[in-house]
Design a protein around this motif. Structure first.
Motif: not given
Length: 154
Positions: A115-118, A129-136, A147-149
């Protein structure tokens, strides 16, 4: 099995700012799942849906659509965070998305989130505001970085 962090009210959501949410469980990507996504979106490109042709292609087999990988953020995010005391939540958008590496059929992916910010928003809500990483599994580069809102309303 991953147990999601549980937040029961808006104070709890506000307290998430800057917090690492950890990682989801691994999810295996099947050819059937890729085909269903291709059918739903009309994206029937051979690198996704033709295993025989894809063997001779640049990835040595079929790969998941980038947008399928992106869409899987939703169910995997549910493994990281459970929000209660929220009347309505909406995916407000994306600020940045990249697909640094492919997701081969049969591979396993997992999501990590922070969670980057609320911030407060009009209408008795908060915006996360969230930073996501999908790893394999077994790959050095992530499959998706986004980066999703999200907005949540009381």
């Amino acid at each position: 099995m991953t147990i999601p962090l549980r937040v029961d009210d808006f104070e709890g959501i506000r307290a998430l700012a800057g917090r690492d949410l950890g990682q989801s469980d691994w999810l295996e990507i099947s050819q059937e799942q890729i085909q269903l996504f291709a059918d739903a979106t009309g994206d029937q490109q051979w690198i996704h849906v033709d295993p025989e042709r894809a063997k001779a292609g640049p990835f040595g087999g079929t790969i998941a659509h980038g947008y399928l990988t992106l869409a899987l953020i939703i169910p995997l995010f549910g493994e990281l965070l459970e929000l209660n005391g929220v009347r309505m939540s909406v995916n407000y958008g994306l600020e940045k998305v990249r697909f640094p590496s492919p997701v081969p059929v049969g591979s396993k992916i997992r999501l990590s989130g922070q969670v980057v910010s609320v911030d407060e928003v009009a209408g008795d809500g908060v915006q996360m505001l969230l930073d996501f990483v999908i790893e394999v599994d077994g790959q050095d580069k992530p499959a998706c970085v986004a980066r999703a809102v999200y907005r949540h309303y009381a």
